[in-house]
Design an enzyme around this catalytic site. Structure first.
Site, PDB file in Angstrom:
ATOM      1  N   TYR A   1      -7.176  -7.139 -33.249  1.00 16.93           N
ATOM      2  CA  TYR A   1      -7.915  -5.959 -33.578  1.00 16.93           C
ATOM      3  C   TYR A   1      -9.016  -6.735 -34.598  1.00 16.93           C
ATOM      4  CZ  TYR A   1      -9.617  -1.805 -35.732  1.00 16.93           C
ATOM      5  OH  TYR A   1     -10.384  -0.838 -36.486  1.00 16.93           O
TER       6      TYR A   1
ATOM      7  N   GLY B   1     -15.968   9.534 -35.823  1.00 15.82           N
ATOM      8  CA  GLY B   1     -17.298   9.911 -34.850  1.00 15.82           C
ATOM      9  C   GLY B   1     -17.596  11.314 -34.933  1.00 15.82           C
TER      10      GLY B   1
ATOM     11  N   THR C   1     -21.362   6.964 -30.279  1.00 15.45           N
ATOM     12  CA  THR C   1     -20.318   6.506 -29.161  1.00 15.45           C
ATOM     13  C   THR C   1     -19.140   6.473 -30.222  1.00 15.45           C
ATOM     14  OG1 THR C   1     -20.216   3.932 -29.955  1.00 15.45           O
ATOM     15  CG2 THR C   1     -21.889   4.573 -28.445  1.00 15.45           C
TER      16      THR C   1
END
Length: 258
Positions: free
Chosen positions: A152, A21, A14
């Site tokens: 975050y 990624g 994902t």
């Protein structure tokens, strides 16, 4: 550079259209794996299609949407069947001082980094092979205090707790659950959404200055750690390993330690 053999492996990534990624996807494809990646930004999705071409399934999916996650589980089952690795990498962050945080940005940060990650694993777990692996991307922000990253950091700290919880839940199936915790990594966004070019350059310069190895890490270095946890660290579960050039350990060069 030696290419590891991932022939026959089936993997879902994902947040796989750029940065860490995408670097992980490229390593997997080079080793012969079949990969399904997700992204949300149409421009990034198209760029990935142009760059990767064959051998990968590219799916538009909103990590914050349970409807999209449910649909993703169906697509993965249809296209890949059982998978060897689920790399939960999709994330979102904004540099905002705590007094500027709105309910909207707070909710978005937790929806993507925490809620989305949790339900992605919940919905896709039945498709992970016994003795397979899950790897999350957390952050060294959840170990230290960084101004402008409080929300975050909190979202990623929750994710670090999920690592241990899922590791315990999936023990009966031999599925290992771990995380990589990056520091300053050189990517197109430097891990921050909506930042100006000037802010990104300043962020990169800061990383060079305060990281003990005196540079930002590369996305490929994080990818190497992800794949180590996924396929080589076969007796490791519930662990979060840092890929941060020694930043979280506060290492000091000899000439400064006296």
């Amino acid at each position: 550079m030696t290419t590891t053999n991932y022939s026959g492996k089936k993997v879902v990534v994902t947040g796989g259209t750029h940065g860490m990624g995408l670097a992980t996807v490229k390593k997997l494809l080079a080793g012969g794996a079949e990969v399904l990646l997700t992204g949300f930004n149409p421009r990034n999705l198209e760029a990935a299609r142009q760059e990767l071409r064959a051998g990968v399934h590219i799916i538009a999916s909103d990590t914050a949407s349970l409807k999209d996650i449910d649909a993703l589980a169906g697509i993965v089952g249809e296209k890949l069947g059982a998978i060897d690795l689920l790399f939960v990498n999709a994330g979102f962050s904004m540099l905002e001082s705590f007094d500027q945080v709105t309910e909207a940005t707070y909710d978005k940060t937790f929806a993507i980094n925490t809620k989305g990650a949790f339900f992605t694993v919940q919905r896709l777990a039945p498709l992970i092979k016994n003795n397979g692996a899950v790897v999350f991307t957390t952050s060294i922000a959840n170990q230290s205090g960084y101004a402008g990253m409080s929300v975050y950091a909190g979202a990623k700290a929750a994710l670090a707790s999920f690592v241990k919880g899922f590791a315990a839940e999936l023990l009966p199936r031999g599925i290992r659950v771990n995380a990589v915790s990056p520091g300053f990594i050189h990517t197109p966004t430097m891990g921050v959404s909506g930042a100006s070019r000037e802010d990104l350059l300043a962020f990169e310069k800061l990383g060079d200055e305060i990281t003990p190895l005196k540079r930002n890490g590369m996305a490929e270095e994080v990818a190497g750690a992800v794949l180590f946890l996924a396929f080589d660290a076969t007796f490791t579960t519930g662990e979060e390993i840092t890929v941060d050039g020694g930043l979280s350990k506060k290492l000091t060069p000899p000439e400064l330690s006296h």
